[in-house]
Design a protein around this motif. Structure first.
Motif, PDB file in Angstrom:
ATOM      1  N   SER A  65       7.506   9.889  -0.183  1.00 47.33           N
ATOM      2  CA  SER A  65       6.321  10.024   0.671  1.00 47.33           C
ATOM      3  C   SER A  65       5.104   9.526  -0.095  1.00 47.33           C
ATOM      4  N   VAL A  66       4.497   8.478   0.415  1.00 44.11           N
ATOM      5  CA  VAL A  66       3.321   7.869  -0.214  1.00 44.11           C
ATOM      6  C   VAL A  66       2.086   8.293   0.578  1.00 44.11           C
ATOM      7  N   TYR A  67       1.086   8.821  -0.103  1.00 42.32           N
ATOM      8  CA  TYR A  67      -0.172   9.236   0.524  1.00 42.32           C
ATOM      9  C   TYR A  67      -1.282   8.303   0.043  1.00 42.32           C
ATOM     10  N   ASP A 121      -8.352  12.875   4.728  1.00 40.82           N
ATOM     11  CA  ASP A 121      -7.515  12.118   5.658  1.00 40.82           C
ATOM     12  C   ASP A 121      -6.707  11.068   4.897  1.00 40.82           C
ATOM     13  N   TYR A 122      -5.406  11.045   5.176  1.00 34.78           N
ATOM     14  CA  TYR A 122      -4.513  10.138   4.462  1.00 34.78           C
ATOM     15  C   TYR A 122      -3.544   9.473   5.431  1.00 34.78           C
ATOM     16  N   MET A 123      -3.054   8.313   5.015  1.00 34.98           N
ATOM     17  CA  MET A 123      -1.905   7.712   5.672  1.00 34.98           C
ATOM     18  C   MET A 123      -0.671   8.104   4.868  1.00 34.98           C
ATOM     19  N   LEU A 135       5.173   5.679   9.448  1.00 36.23           N
ATOM     20  CA  LEU A 135       3.744   5.631   9.141  1.00 36.23           C
ATOM     21  C   LEU A 135       3.028   6.612  10.053  1.00 36.23           C
ATOM     22  N   THR A 136       2.336   7.572   9.476  1.00 39.82           N
ATOM     23  CA  THR A 136       1.564   8.536  10.265  1.00 39.82           C
ATOM     24  C   THR A 136       0.272   8.872   9.532  1.00 39.82           C
ATOM     25  N   CYS A 186      -4.820   3.267  -5.976  1.00 41.52           N
ATOM     26  CA  CYS A 186      -5.452   3.328  -4.653  1.00 41.52           C
ATOM     27  C   CYS A 186      -6.004   4.722  -4.346  1.00 41.52           C
ATOM     28  N   GLY A 187      -5.910   5.657  -5.290  1.00 38.07           N
ATOM     29  CA  GLY A 187      -6.423   7.012  -5.074  1.00 38.07           C
ATOM     30  C   GLY A 187      -5.454   7.917  -4.354  1.00 38.07           C
TER      31      GLY A 187
END
Length: 749
Positions: free
Chosen positions: A597-599, A531-533, A511-512, A580-581
């Motif tokens: 990879s989930v953004y 900005d994303y996780m 998680l970053t 969730c966009g």
């Protein structure tokens, strides 16, 4: 016939040998010219050089060979006691020697006039003193030729006129002075006239011809100088044009060696022209095998001379980067028409190739998005119809359970049916989630906490050969349903674990927080810059073949055997992430595993705690309810459920008939429960029309999903609550009491 290069070289060698044999003589002549002639400026008048050289040769020959004639002339002059002639000879020779040594001090015109004066005076003196017996004619002839060559046609004419005057003067001297040298001839004056006419004719012919030749030579020199100047200007323009072109220009010899490059090549490849010139054209290929292939291809072109056509390839720049180049080439011929190599024009198309890759990636992403959207629409429609079927199965099963004998076979069978219906309900919810039309309760959630809980749950279910590693470097919040985030993590981790069941491996979850820029956003159509996780789930399993990666998010697509999976896991993940966009990207290599990879976009705020609710007793009531649905089985079920809860129920299977009923008997009900999707008139429109008749009447809208109604729109209309299909008696009972027990929900009178 054209001379070959071999013959030309042979002639040059013979000339060089000859020049070597006379090297001392050549060096002596150069030293003499350098000592006595003024230096010639490059770009100066070539005719001036030749005029200087004519005077130099004249004075040099006179100075060197003059004594051969001077000494006998002096001896004879002293013998006959003609000291005046000896004096003239000495003055003439002395003047020639002086003019030879003064070549760098006295100008050409002055030396020419001084030489003319000596020639003219010597010629006149000898004519008056010796007449027919002297060399006066020769000196006058030399004077006219000399001054004509140096001064041009006008000066030549003037010198010829002066010679005529001199000869006429000698004629008068013969007629009236009776010189001694004329007494020995009969009719000396007539003889003199004939000789004068002949001399002037020959002198004029030679002088004028020599002058015209020199003038023509001057014109040729001027024309050559203009051509040379024009050629130099043209070459400078050509060079300037070549150097300012944005394209690389390269000249290549028949041996593949580069003979010329312009500055644009340095911008493209990084090498300066000095570094490139002399190298071979195939040296720029990145691999040795590619160099050999290009080398063979080059010499095949040299041998076959095919028709030129554009060529594309990759070359290694000075800084180690591969550049995509387009090369347009043609044959290069010299002035004689002999093929001497190739001329190439190079265009750097690296950015164009990269843009084309991005464009294709975006097209594939758009096609995939459109395909997923169409599949989602189809899945949503199927789920809606299936929901209605499940509604009847689950609802009537619950009613039957109320009447079943406790602990009987009937109760046991009914509970199995209810359990199967509940599993089917979960399947429908997965389909609706994939279609992004399921119920959602988004809130700011801390993904790190959900990740730790999900991994803790997985540890007890995975084989010991699979190790779980985590790097949680983000405590940020995302707007999502906590249950759905949990579902995303479980589905991705379960898929990763299943790919490592045979040999074991490492399941890594990271998680970053990342910043998505515009360039990266072009590769993922589902996200915008911001900005994303980033949630990365990777494994060391057998990987995913590249040809099936575009299909893995489609519902019911699976590579597992029959009964090993539904094919909905990744489809549900895709639907949740996009709702969730965000977006999900996949990288995989056969034998090395896969990486998902989930953004998810970040939000600012405080995470909401998940509250566990205790089961509440089923509330009852006595109000009157108008129940509307286009499915007769659901109408029957709703009526039975509501009656057992104590309510008085009026049912309608048509929205139009329900509206007519409300118009006729507006006070005969306290609440309306209506389905959303119905023929003729949808539930939101029906509710709006009924509330025009009965302002403030509470309405509950039943739906499995609907793209036509949102929470905000429903609240604006006046709808108090949603009842999600399939209808469960307990949930419906609580929703009815929550709506009716609000003070504003009481229907008037």
């Amino acid at each position: 016939m054209k001379k070959s290069k071999h013959n030309t070289c042979q002639e040059f060698e013979e000339f060089y040998k000859l020049a070597s044999m006379n090297k001392k003589l050549v060096n002596l002549w150069k030293n003499l010219e350098g000592r006595f002639m003024p230096p010639y400026a490059p770009g100066g008048d070539p005719l001036l050089l030749w005029r200087e050289r004519i005077l130099f040769v004249l004075f040099l020959v006179t100075s060197v060979l003059g004594p051969i004639a001077l000494i006998p002339s002096l001896i004879l002059s002293f013998y006959v006691k003609r000291y005046d002639i000896a004096l003239l000879d000495i003055l003439a020779y002395g003047t020639a020697v002086y003019l030879l040594f003064s070549g760098k001090k006295v100008s050409l015109i002055k030396r020419a006039w001084m030489a003319f004066a000596v020639f003219y005076l010597l010629g006149n003196g000898l004519l008056f003193m010796l007449g027919f017996h002297g060399a006066g004619y020769i000196w006058l002839f030399g004077a006219s030729v000399l001054i004509g060559g140096i001064g041009g046609m006008r000066m030549a004419i003037w010198t010829l006129l002066l010679n005529v005057l001199s000869l006429v003067g000698v004629g008068f001297y013969i007629a009236f002075g009776s010189p001694g040298w004329a007494e020995s001839l009969n009719n000396a004056l007539n003889v003199w006239i004939v000789m004068t006419v002949n001399f002037m004719l020959i002198s004029a012919m030679i002088t004028i011809t020599a002058t015209v030749m020199l003038e023509g030579l001057k014109s040729a020199f001027d024309r050559e100088r203009r051509v040379s100047t024009d050629l130099r200007v043209s070459q400078e323009k050509y060079k300037s044009l070549i150097e300012t072109l944005p394209y690389g220009v390269v000249e290549i010899g028949m041996d593949g060696k580069i003979s010329f490059v312009n500055r644009a090549c340095q911008k493209i490849m990084g090498y300066s022209p000095e570094e490139t010139t002399g190298a071979y054209v195939w040296d720029g290929r990145p691999l040795h095998e590619e160099q050999e292939a290009l080398k063979q291809e080059f010499f095949q072109v040299v041998e076959r001379l095919p028709r030129p056509k554009p060529w594309k390839g990759q070359f290694l720049s000075k800084y180690g980067k591969l550049r995509d180049l387009q090369v347009v080439w043609d044959y290069n011929y010299d002035q004689s028409g002999q093929l001497e190599g190739f001329l190439t024009v190079i265009t750097d198309i690296t950015e164009k190739v990269e843009a084309e890759k991005i464009r294709k990636s975006m097209e594939e992403g758009l096609k995939h998005s459109q395909r997923m959207e169409s599949i989602g629409t189809l899945a949503g429609g199927i789920a809606h119809d299936f929901n209605n079927i499940l509604n009847s199965i689950i609802g009537f099963t619950e009613l039957s359970l109320d009447d079943a004998i406790p602990a009987s076979l009937q109760e046991e069978c009914l509970r199995e049916v209810l359990q199967a219906g509940s599993r089917a309900t979960g399947l429908v919810r997965q389909i609706l989630t994939f279609a992004r039309k399921g119920s959602e309760d988004p809130r700011p959630v801390r993904v790190s906490s959900i990740t730790k809980e999900a991994l803790q749950l997985l540890r007890s279910t995975l084989p010991a050969a699979i190790k779980i590693k985590q790097r949680i470097n983000s405590e940020s919040l995302v707007m999502a349903d906590p249950t759905q985030i949990h579902q995303v993590l479980l589905n991705l981790c379960t898929n990763a674990a299943q790919s490592m069941e045979e040999k074991g491996g490492v399941l890594q979850v990271d998680l970053t927080d990342v910043v998505v820029d515009a360039n990266f956003a072009t590769t993922a159509p589902g996200i915008q810059p911001g900005d994303y996780m980033k949630i990365v789930v990777s494994d060391t399993g057998y990987g995913i073949p590249s040809d099936i990666i575009p299909s893995i998010f489609e519902p019911y697509f699976t590579t597992k055997g029959l009964g090993e999976g539904t094919g909905l896991g990744l489809a549900v993940v895709h639907g949740i992430v996009q709702s969730c966009g965000g977006d999900i990207l996949v990288k995989s290599e056969i034998g090395k595993g896969a990486e998902f990879s989930v953004y998810l976009p970040l939000v600012r705020g405080k995470a909401e705690a998940i509250v566990e609710r205790e089961p509440e007793p089923m509330p009852l009531g006595q109000e009157r309810i108008l129940f509307v649905d286009d499915e007769p089985s659901i109408v029957k079920l709703g009526s039975k459920m509501l009656e057992r809860l104590g309510y008085t129920v009026t049912t309608q299977t048509s929205s139009v008939e329900a509206l007519n009923y409300a118009r006729k008997k507006p006070q005969s009900f306290d609440m309306v429960i209506t389905d959303m999707s119905m023929p003729d008139m949808n539930g939101d429109i029906l509710a709006t029309e009924i509330m025009k008749i009965r302002p403030g009447v509470p309405v509950i809208l039943c739906t499995g999903y609907s793209s036509k109604i949102t929470q905000e729109k429903a609240e604006a209309i006046g709808i108090r609550a949603f009842a999600m299909k399939p209808l469960r008696k307990a949930e419906l009972a609580r929703s009815i009491r929550q709506v009716l027990d609000k003070p504003s929900a009481k229907a008037p009178g």
